[in-house]
Enzyme design. Structure first.
Site, mmCIF file in Angstrom:
data_model
loop_
_atom_site.group_PDB
_atom_site.id
_atom_site.type_symbol
_atom_site.label_atom_id
_atom_site.label_comp_id
_atom_site.label_asym_id
_atom_site.label_seq_id
_atom_site.Cartn_x
_atom_site.Cartn_y
_atom_site.Cartn_z
ATOM 1 N N GLU A 158 0.828 -1.229 0.160
ATOM 2 C CA GLU A 158 -0.015 -0.109 0.017
ATOM 3 C C GLU A 158 0.753 1.426 0.019
ATOM 4 O O GLU A 158 0.968 2.211 0.894
ATOM 5 C CB GLU A 158 -0.906 0.146 1.230
ATOM 6 C CG GLU A 158 -1.633 -1.234 1.100
ATOM 7 C CD GLU A 158 -2.941 -1.058 2.321
ATOM 8 O OE1 GLU A 158 -2.802 -0.444 3.315
ATOM 9 O OE2 GLU A 158 -4.212 -1.891 2.254
ATOM 10 N N CYS A 163 7.419 12.531 1.756
ATOM 11 C CA CYS A 163 8.445 12.913 2.586
ATOM 12 C C CYS A 163 8.995 14.355 2.059
ATOM 13 O O CYS A 163 9.107 14.554 0.958
ATOM 14 C CB CYS A 163 9.653 11.932 2.420
ATOM 15 S SG CYS A 163 10.966 12.417 3.555
ATOM 16 N N GLU A 322 -6.502 -7.917 -0.811
ATOM 17 C CA GLU A 322 -6.974 -7.643 0.489
ATOM 18 C C GLU A 322 -8.396 -7.411 0.506
ATOM 19 O O GLU A 322 -8.857 -6.740 -0.075
ATOM 20 C CB GLU A 322 -6.213 -6.500 1.424
ATOM 21 C CG GLU A 322 -4.486 -6.901 1.760
ATOM 22 C CD GLU A 322 -4.294 -5.836 2.584
ATOM 23 O OE1 GLU A 322 -4.929 -5.256 3.328
ATOM 24 O OE2 GLU A 322 -3.053 -5.584 2.472
ATOM 25 N N PHE A 372 -8.126 -7.030 16.118
ATOM 26 C CA PHE A 372 -9.352 -7.435 16.098
ATOM 27 C C PHE A 372 -9.788 -7.268 14.412
ATOM 28 O O PHE A 372 -11.220 -7.190 14.353
ATOM 29 C CB PHE A 372 -10.149 -6.366 16.811
ATOM 30 C CG PHE A 372 -10.067 -6.822 18.380
ATOM 31 C CD1 PHE A 372 -10.390 -7.950 19.010
ATOM 32 C CD2 PHE A 372 -9.640 -5.683 19.193
ATOM 33 C CE1 PHE A 372 -10.108 -8.235 20.297
ATOM 34 C CE2 PHE A 372 -9.368 -5.855 20.522
ATOM 35 C CZ PHE A 372 -9.543 -7.207 21.159
HETATM 36 ZN ZN LIG Z 1 12.875 12.214 1.985
#
Ligand SMILES: [Zn+2]
Length: 689
Positions: A158, A163, A322, A372
């Site tokens: 995923e 950043c 998934e 859970f």
């Molecule tokens: Zn970075």
């Protein structure tokens, strides 16, 4: 390999069933690992995604590797006839790695350096992280590349997030230099930086968007999102270097996602770009079945929409990587699937093109945040509970669906979704800040076709328009001259195009077109939108169309006709009696413009006319009530028709003649009843149609 027009996306010729398997959480419990093998067989599971978050088990200290446990898993799963989807572990890394090489940790948009923790928390530019991931991926490929149980590669997990560290800022500036041919002046013009005195005089002044800095330069925002996609793909490409080199025959995927409960396309990455780098599309689907804000059928329609988008990215079967057999742990309310829903919702995925039903996760964790989350094997370690039985039923059904593997879908209708448009429209400070709802608007147009069982591809702007008789392009706010030219060519060559309000406003830099609506769009539509009015929720206005009156909301475009024909008119306000819906013949094709946001009933009536005009037909002439969906997978000799009841009542369905049920092999009469949440899969060979 192609047999009868099938496309097999992996070497498996059967449906994949199983899911994320994390034996690394249970290595001190050989009894549990032994139970797993038994329970795998009982649940008809045959495929396991292994190693997704196993880096700290695989490499507990830098350069010290422990593969023996994974060797055993490969051997044991192979012995029971299972397949392994082997993950690269970059989605979460060991603490020692963050501690020794802090550059791998992300810096957030507020320029705060993150601590070790969570997952995905890595800089996608860091040379150290790129080197470390490639190193461990190479070892995995060397060790398991020739293992007969290896089915495919699951790259990271995923991918998401961004950043803002100094390395990423430098990479962004390099990306910009390359995009703008080292011409800072061109960038300033593209971003309209003279506004608020934002003109850059040196590349080093450019910073990624930030709440403590710049968020209002839309060209910057758009380019940053493009960069984040490209840098994520670049990180992915770096990960797969050793895999392509050592295991060129093993297909590669990474699991995509959807946003929120509305199942709208994941916003943070442009999957249309990412798809080109994958052999197989896979995605993680977690619809909130039985919720209290929409009907089961409404949600099923949305599931259909997103599947038709992700399938259309590569125009081949995809994998459901998934899902949950019961409930998740991260919705506000985590409700269990009602009896019947697990089989029905699983078969819907298959009907829309999936060749797998895989779960997160196979065995439920004992601790931490996902203890859970629904799983095949619960904490009771028993095959006797309801969820395990539901999973076994799906597994048993999938075994009978082997002939469907590799078959595709055919559509004469396409709806266009564009990630860049989604970003730019989201940024636009204008119109209604909360009412734009671009993907939801696409779902609204999709709904009519879903209700009428007419298959739809949800395509992106680079794809081949001419494959479709009808192309629907709602709210294409960002439309480059290139895209507009492609739309023009599509209509000129006989296509039927539907466009709506808030389209053709800005170019690929998020700069508005000047001098009115682009000339090419005026040519296609024979009219010009002059103004877009935005309405308050309490405002009331209407459009009359074909002698009926429909309420509008949110948006009303004031249109000046040229050679177009007015088909619908506003009823109220200062634009009463002015055109709201137009049609125009352009060369070989026809173009419709819907100027206002109209309701479902309008769409049903409007598209019904087009369905008749264009002879668009459902996958099978079937009579049924609302909430039943009929979808087909087909190859050159057979149609597999899924008839699904997404209601809480029994439904009567009428088909033309008796036909065989693929699962029971029994004959289904021309009129039959579906229980609540029941699904039937009918087989039509081309010879008896
Ligand atoms: Zn970075």
């Amino acid at each position: 390999m192609s047999i009868h027009g099938k496309t097999f996306v992996t070497k498996a010729k059967h449906m994949l069933h199983g899911g994320d398997y994390n034996p690394d959480q249970w290595l001190d419990r050989p009894d549990i690992l032994a139970d797993d093998l038994h329970l795998m067989k009982l649940s008809h599971s045959n495929t396991f995604s292994v190693g997704i978050f196993a880096w700290s088990t695989l490499e507990p200290k830098e350069g010290v590797y422990h593969f023996e446990w994974l060797d055993d898993i490969f051997e044991n799963i192979h012995k029971i006839g299972g397949n392994i989807i082997l993950a690269t572990p970059s989605g979460a890394r060991p603490a020692w790695l963050s501690q020794k090489y802090p550059e791998v940790l992300r810096v957030d948009e507020n320029r705060v350096k993150q601590l070790h923790g969570g997952r995905h928390n890595h800089c996608f530019t860091s040379e150290v992280y790129r080197k470390k991931t490639q190193q461990i991926n190479r070892l995995l490929a060397k060790r398991y590349g020739n293992h007969p149980a290896l089915l495919m590669w699951h790259i990271s997990n995923e991918y998401s997030g961004e950043c803002h560290c100094e390395k990423c800022q430098e990479a962004f500036r390099d990306w910009l230099k390359s995009t703008y041919n080292n011409d800072l002046d061109a960038l300033n013009k593209a971003w309209w930086t003279s506004f608020w005195s934002h003109t850059y005089t040196d590349w080093s002044q450019i910073e990624s968007p930030s709440p403590i800095g710049e968020k209002g330069v839309h060209g910057l925002n758009l380019d940053w999102r493009r960069f984040v996609t490209d840098q994520t793909i670049s990180f992915f490409e770096n990960e797969i270097v050793p895999l392509k080199e050592l295991t060129p025959e093993i297909p590669i995927t990474t699991n995509f996602m959807a946003d929120t409960f509305d199942l709208i396309p994941f916003q943070a990455l442009d999957y249309s770009k990412f798809a080109k780098h994958l052999d197989v599309i896979s995605w993680d689907a977690y619809p909130a079945w039985h919720n209290d804000w929409e009907s089961t059928a409404d949600l099923a329609m949305k599931v259909g929409f997103i599947n038709d988008l992700y399938r259309s990215l590569k125009q081949q079967p995809f994998l459901l990587m998934e899902s949950t057999p019961s409930k998740v742990n991260w919705h506000d309310v985590n409700k269990a699937k009602r009896p019947g829903m697990h089989l029905l919702s699983s078969m819907q995925m298959i009907a829309h093109g999936s060749d797998s039903i895989l779960y997160f996760q196979w065995r439920k964790s004992r601790g931490s945040s996902e203890k859970f989350h629904g799983a095949v094997v619960d904490h009771d370690n028993s095959p006797n509970n309801r969820v395990f039985q539901d999973v076994s039923e799906v597994g048993g059904t999938l075994e009978k669906l082997a002939p469907v593997v590799g078959t595709n879908r055919t559509s004469e209708v396409a709806i266009l979704f564009d990630w860049e448009n989604h970003w730019a429209l989201g940024d636009a400070q204008g119109f209604g800040m909360k009412s734009k709802r671009y993907p939801q608007t696409l779902q609204q147009h999709y709904r009519t076709f879903w209700e009428r069982d007419i298959p739809v591809d949800v395509i992106t702007k680079e794809q081949n328009f001419s494959a479709y008789r009808l192309l629907i392009v709602p709210m294409l706010y960002l439309a480059s001259e290139e895209t507009i030219a492609r739309l023009k060519s599509y209509v000129a060559h006989g296509g039927t195009l539907v466009m709506t309000y808030i389209s053709g406003i800005v170019n690929e830099h998020d700069l508005t077109y000047t001098g009115g609506w682009p000339k090419d769009l005026q040519d296609i539509f024979g009219m010009r939108p002059l103004e877009t009015d935005t309405l308050y929720p309490s405002d009331r206005n209407y459009v009359t169309y074909q002698d009926k009156t429909y309420p509008i909301k949110d948006y009303a475009t004031i249109i000046e006709l040229e050679s177009a024909q007015a088909e619908g008119f506003y009823k109220e306000d200062f634009y009463a009696k002015l055109p709201a819906v137009t049609s125009h013949s352009y060369k070989g094709g026809k173009a419709y413009y819907i100027g206002a946001r109209l309701d479902d009933e309008f769409h049903r009536d409007f598209y019904s006319r087009l369905m008749t005009d264009l002879s668009l037909t459902s996958v099978l002439p079937v009579n049924h009530g609302p909430g039943v969906s009929v979808q087909a997978r087909r190859d050159t000799v057979t149609d597999y028709v899924f008839v699904m009841n997404f209601t809480e009542e029994k439904q009567t369905v009428t088909i033309q003649s008796e036909v065989q049920d693929l699962v029971t092999k029994e004959n289904v009469p021309a009129e039959f009843t579906l229980k609540p949440y029941e699904v039937k899969i009918l087989v039509y060979s081309k010879s008896n149609k």
